[in-house]
Design an enzyme around this catalytic site. Structure first.
Site, mmCIF file in Angstrom:
data_model
loop_
_atom_site.group_PDB
_atom_site.id
_atom_site.type_symbol
_atom_site.label_atom_id
_atom_site.label_comp_id
_atom_site.label_asym_id
_atom_site.label_seq_id
_atom_site.Cartn_x
_atom_site.Cartn_y
_atom_site.Cartn_z
ATOM 1 N N ASP A 129 0.848 -1.198 0.000
ATOM 2 C CA ASP A 129 0.000 0.000 0.000
ATOM 3 C C ASP A 129 0.880 1.245 0.000
ATOM 4 O O ASP A 129 1.680 1.430 0.919
ATOM 5 C CB ASP A 129 -0.899 -0.042 1.252
ATOM 6 C CG ASP A 129 -1.725 1.218 1.405
ATOM 7 O OD1 ASP A 129 -1.953 1.910 0.395
ATOM 8 O OD2 ASP A 129 -2.143 1.509 2.548
ATOM 9 N N ASN A 150 -0.410 4.511 -0.282
ATOM 10 C CA ASN A 150 -1.048 5.770 0.131
ATOM 11 C C ASN A 150 -1.727 5.702 1.502
ATOM 12 O O ASN A 150 -2.485 6.596 1.861
ATOM 13 C CB ASN A 150 -2.049 6.239 -0.940
ATOM 14 C CG ASN A 150 -3.185 5.245 -1.131
ATOM 15 O OD1 ASN A 150 -3.231 4.221 -0.430
ATOM 16 N ND2 ASN A 150 -4.089 5.531 -2.043
ATOM 17 N N ASP A 169 -4.133 3.905 2.734
ATOM 18 C CA ASP A 169 -5.566 3.624 2.934
ATOM 19 C C ASP A 169 -5.815 2.182 3.369
ATOM 20 O O ASP A 169 -6.956 1.743 3.480
ATOM 21 C CB ASP A 169 -6.381 3.967 1.672
ATOM 22 C CG ASP A 169 -6.049 3.052 0.487
ATOM 23 O OD1 ASP A 169 -5.155 2.182 0.630
ATOM 24 O OD2 ASP A 169 -6.677 3.214 -0.581
ATOM 25 N N ASP A 188 -1.909 -1.137 -3.750
ATOM 26 C CA ASP A 188 -2.213 -0.395 -4.978
ATOM 27 C C ASP A 188 -1.076 -0.533 -5.990
ATOM 28 O O ASP A 188 -0.027 -1.099 -5.683
ATOM 29 C CB ASP A 188 -2.492 1.084 -4.648
ATOM 30 C CG ASP A 188 -1.446 1.671 -3.714
ATOM 31 O OD1 ASP A 188 -0.249 1.424 -3.958
ATOM 32 O OD2 ASP A 188 -1.819 2.348 -2.726
ATOM 33 N N ASP A 205 -5.243 -10.087 -15.635
ATOM 34 C CA ASP A 205 -6.349 -11.008 -15.423
ATOM 35 C C ASP A 205 -7.466 -10.616 -16.391
ATOM 36 O O ASP A 205 -7.746 -9.427 -16.579
ATOM 37 C CB ASP A 205 -6.851 -10.894 -13.976
ATOM 38 C CG ASP A 205 -7.158 -12.246 -13.362
ATOM 39 O OD1 ASP A 205 -7.974 -12.972 -13.954
ATOM 40 O OD2 ASP A 205 -6.598 -12.563 -12.305
ATOM 41 N N ASP A 253 -9.898 -15.958 -16.319
ATOM 42 C CA ASP A 253 -10.711 -16.420 -15.202
ATOM 43 C C ASP A 253 -11.786 -17.418 -15.676
ATOM 44 O O ASP A 253 -12.507 -17.132 -16.646
ATOM 45 C CB ASP A 253 -11.384 -15.181 -14.592
ATOM 46 C CG ASP A 253 -12.006 -15.436 -13.242
ATOM 47 O OD1 ASP A 253 -11.255 -15.657 -12.285
ATOM 48 O OD2 ASP A 253 -13.254 -15.404 -13.155
ATOM 49 N N HIS A 293 -4.542 -16.934 -5.054
ATOM 50 C CA HIS A 293 -5.404 -16.144 -4.169
ATOM 51 C C HIS A 293 -6.673 -16.882 -3.753
ATOM 52 O O HIS A 293 -7.445 -16.367 -2.955
ATOM 53 C CB HIS A 293 -5.771 -14.838 -4.882
ATOM 54 C CG HIS A 293 -6.587 -15.084 -6.115
ATOM 55 N ND1 HIS A 293 -6.079 -15.706 -7.241
ATOM 56 C CD2 HIS A 293 -7.881 -14.819 -6.400
ATOM 57 C CE1 HIS A 293 -7.023 -15.813 -8.147
ATOM 58 N NE2 HIS A 293 -8.135 -15.280 -7.669
#
Ligand code: NOJ
Length: 580
Positions: free
Chosen positions: A38, A40, A42, A46, A115, A222, A354
Site C-alpha cells: 500500500d 497511500n 488507505d 495499490d 487477469d 478467469d 489467491h
C-alpha cells in the site's frame, strides 16, 4: 547470513523480445494487488505500491507478473466483478500508474500478464445495466430466463434451474424490473455473459486488443471453461435434503469452448503476438487440457487445472469437507498430468494462488521447526516438474495460513456466505470454523509481510485484512538477508530453470510412486538426467536400496541440507542431482 542480492539488470534495458514459446522457460509471479503493498496509507494495496517493489521481484528472478484484477469494480469479489474493463479502480490507482508499472517491468526485462474476467461482469457494468431493459439490444448479452414453468417469479423453487452458485444459494437472481431471472454462477453481483451472442465475443476481443496495444504481454483467463455452457440449461442433481445442486457438468466445458478460444486467439493475435495465455479451467480433464494447450489447435498456452487441489476434500463433497491428503495420490495425480500433456501440450505448476490456502500450511509443515525447510522442498518439487511454475505473493517467504478464530475476521464473500449457509443448515459451528481455517481464501489474502515494523510494512494505515502475527519473523527483509531462506532457495530454483534446458524440456518419470514419504522423479534430456528426491514428511525417510539412479560423480545442484548424502533423508530434506 549474507547481504541481499543486487537486482538483475537487463543488458539491453528494453523488454525482452517475445520469442515463440518463451513462456516455457519463464516463471510467473502472481500479485493480488489488494494485499501486496500500500503506497497511500488507505490500508489497501495499490499499483504504485507494486511499482515500488519491482526490484525485489527482479532480484527473485521471475520473468512475468500476473496481476489479479485492478479494473474498475464495486469490489464485491475483490475485483473479479468488473464494472469497466477500460479503466483502473481508483482504489488501485490510475491508467497512468499502470503504464508506469508496465514500463518499470519492461525496463527490467519482465512482462505483465493481466487477469481477464469475461465469464461475467459486475452487475454495475454498463452492459448489464442496459441489458436489464427487456427491450434493449443488449438483453441477450446475459442469460435471462423466465421463472420455472408453472411458478410465479420470486416464489420458492421458481428459479429457472436448481443450480447452486459457487458462493452459496441459487445461481439465479430475480430482477423485479422484468420479472425474469439472470444467471450468476458466482455472486449475484457477477452476472454471466452470454458468449453465444457474437456481439459479446467481439466486444471482449476488442477490449483485449486495446490492452495488448497498451503493452500487456498476456492474459490469465478467469474460469474460461465456463464461457460455453451445456445447451439446454438442465437441472443438476441435488444432494438429499439440499435445494440447490453444484451442477458443474451442466454449465462447464460446453461444446463451443474450443471454438470460442480459437476465435479469440485469431481475433486478438494471441499466438501471432506471442502472448502468454493461461486459462483457469476447473473440472478440466487431461484430454481437454491436452487439446486446449496443443499449439496446433491455436487456443491457449496452458491451463490451470484443479485435481491436485481437490485431493484433500471428501470425494463427492465440497472444498469445505476436509479429508487427509495421501502423498502417493498427490504425486501420482501430478504425474498423470505430466504424462498426459507430454510432447503435445504444456502444464502450469502451482500450489498457491489467491483462492487456495497457503501451501506450506496445507502440503508442508508450518511449525517453527519445519516451516522453512518444508516450503523449500515443496518449491523444489513444484519447480522441477515440467511446465511453467507460478509463485503466489508471499510463497517465496513461506507465508502461512491465517490464525483467525472468529467469523468476523473473515472478509472473503465465499467464506462469509459459506458460514451463513452452513449455520442455517445446522452444521456444527466448530466444524465450520475448522473448514474455514483450513480452506478460506482469506488464508492467501492477508497482507504481504515486508518487514517487522507495524503492519509488516504493508501499510501506514489500517490493513483491510489483519496481518498474520508471525510477520515479526516471517518477512521479506529477514528472508532477503538470510542466504538460507526460502526466498534464496526459490531464487536458485528459478536460476536453474534459466540455465538448464533439462529443467524446461526434460521428459518426466515418477519413481517410487507408492512411497508414503518420498517424492522422487527424473527429468531426462538427451544424455542428461536430473534426479529429484524429496522427503515430504516430518519424519526421517530412507531411500530403498537400488530404488534411485546412482548419483556417484553427479553434480549436486541444490539441497536443503548441504553436506547430507546418506540413504536417509531428514524431515523435509530434498536433493537435486544432475547426472551426465
Ligand atoms: C476465479 C477467481 O480466481 C476467483 O477469485 C473468483 O472469485 C472467481 N473466479 C469468480 O471470478
Amino acid at each position: 547470513m549474507s547481504s541481499p542480492e543486487q537486482p538483475r539488470v537487463p543488458s539491453t534495458g528494453a523488454v525482452l523480445a517475445r520469442e515463440p514459446g518463451w513462456w516455457r522457460s519463464a516463471v510467473v509471479y502472481q500479485i493480488y494487488p489488494r494485499s501486496f503493498a500500500d503506497s497511500n496509507g488507505d490500508g489497501i494495496g495499490d499499483i504504485p505500491g507494486i511499482t515500488a517493489k519491482v526490484d525485489y521481484l527482479a532480484s527473485l528472478g521471475v520473468d512475468v507478473v500476473w496481476l489479479s484484477p485492478v479494473y474498475a469494480s464495486p469490489q464485491d469479489d475483490n475485483g473479479y466483478d468488473i464494472s469497466d474493463y477500460e479503466d483502473i479502480d481508483p482504489t488501485f490507482g490510475s491508467l497512468a500508474d499502470l503504464d508506469a508499472l508496465i514500463a518499470a517491468l519492461h525496463a527490467r526485462g519482465m512482462k505483465l500478464v493481466m487477469d481477464l474476467v469475461v465469464n461475467h461482469t459486475s452487475d454495475e457494468h454498463a452492459w448489464f445495466q442496459e441489458s436489464r431493459d427487456p427491450a434493449s439490444p443488449k438483453r441477450d448479452w446475459y442469460w435471462w430466463r423466465a421463472a420455472r414453468e408453472g411458478s410465479e417469479p420470486g416464489a420458492e423453487w421458481a428459479e429457472p434451474t436448481n443450480w447452486a452458485s459457487f458462493f452459496s444459494g441459487s445461481a439465479w437472481q430475480l430482477d423485479e424490473r422484468s420479472g425474469e431471472y439472470y444467471l450468476h454462477l458466482f455472486s449475484r453481483k457477477q452476472p454471466d455473459l452470454n458468449w453465444e451472442n457474437p456481439e459479446v465475443r467481439q466486444a471482449v476481443y476488442a477490449m483485449m486488443n486495446r490492452w495488448v496495444d497498451r503493452g500487456v504481454d498476456g492474459f490469465r483467463m478467469d474460469v474460461i471453461n465456463l464461457i460455453s455452457k451445456q445447451p439446454g440449461l438442465a437441472d443438476g442433481e441435488a444432494a438429499p435434503g439440499r435445494r440447490f445442486a453444484p451442477a458443474f457438468e451442466r454449465f462447464a466445458n460446453g461444446p463451443r469452448l474450443e471454438e470460442f478460444l480459437q476465435e479469440m486467439n485469431a481475433a486478438v493475435g494471441l499466438d501471432a503476438r506471442h502472448l502468454l495465455t493461461v486459462g483457469e479451467m476447473p473440472g478440466s480433464t487431461i484430454e481437454l487440457a491436452r487439446r486446449v494447450t496443443d499449439p496446433a489447435n491455436a487456443e491457449l498456452n496452458m491451463v490451470f487445472t484443479f485435481e491436485h487441489v481437490g485431493l484433500d476434500a471428501q470425494p463427492g463433497g465440497t472444498k469445505w469437507d476436509l479429508a487427509p491428503l495421501h502423498l502417493p495420490v498427490l504425486k501420482q495425480n501430478l504425474a498423470s498430468w505430466q504424462e498426459g500433456l507430454a510432447g503435445v501440450g504444456w502444464n502450469s505448476l502451482y500450489w498457491d494462488n489467491h483462492d487456495q490456502p497457503r501451501a506450506v500450511s496445507r502440503f508442508g509443515d508450518d511449525s517453527a521447526e519445519f516451516r522453512v525447510v518444508s516450503a523449500k522442498t515443496l518449491a523444489t518439487v513444484q519447480h522441477l516438474h515440467q511446465g511453467t511454475p507460478y509463485v503466489y505473493q508471499g510463497e517465496e517467504l513461506g507465508m502461512t495460513n491465517t490464525q483467525f478464530v472468529d467469523i468476523s475476521s473473515y472478509r472473503d464473500i465465499e467464506s462469509v456466505n459459506y458460514h451463513a449457509e452452513a449455520m442455517s443448515l445446522g452444521l456444527e459451528a466448530e466444524t465450520v470454523m475448522r473448514s474455514l481455517a483450513a480452506r478460506s481464501r482469506d488464508n492467501a489474502r492477508t497482507p504481504v509481510q515486508w518487514d517487522d515494523t507495524s503492519h509488516a510494512g504493508f501499510t501506514q494505515g489500517i490493513p483491510w485484512l489483519p496481518v498474520n502475527p508471525n510477520y515479526v519473523y516471517v518477512n521479506a527483509a529477514a528472508a532477503v538477508a538470510d542466504e538460507d531462506s526460502t526466498f534464496h532457495h526459490l531464487r536458485r530454483l528459478i536460476a536453474l530453470r534459466h540455465e538448464l534446458p533439462v529443467v524446461v524440456e526434460g521428459r518426466f518419470a515418477l519413481l517410487l510412486p507408492d512411497h508414503e514419504q518420498l517424492w522422487a522423479f527424473t527429468r531426462t534430456l538427451g544424455e542428461q538426467v536430473l534426479l529429484v528426491v524429496a522427503n515430504c514428511s516430518s519424519l526421517p525417510a530412507t531411500v530403498p536400496a537400488g530404488a534411485l539412479p546412482d548419483v556417484t560423480g553427479a553434480r549436486l545442484l541444490l539441497s536443503t541440507h548441504p553436506g547430507a548424502a546418506s540413504a536417509e533423508l531428514a524431515p523435509w530434506e530434498s536433493r537435486v542431482h544432475l547426472v551426465g
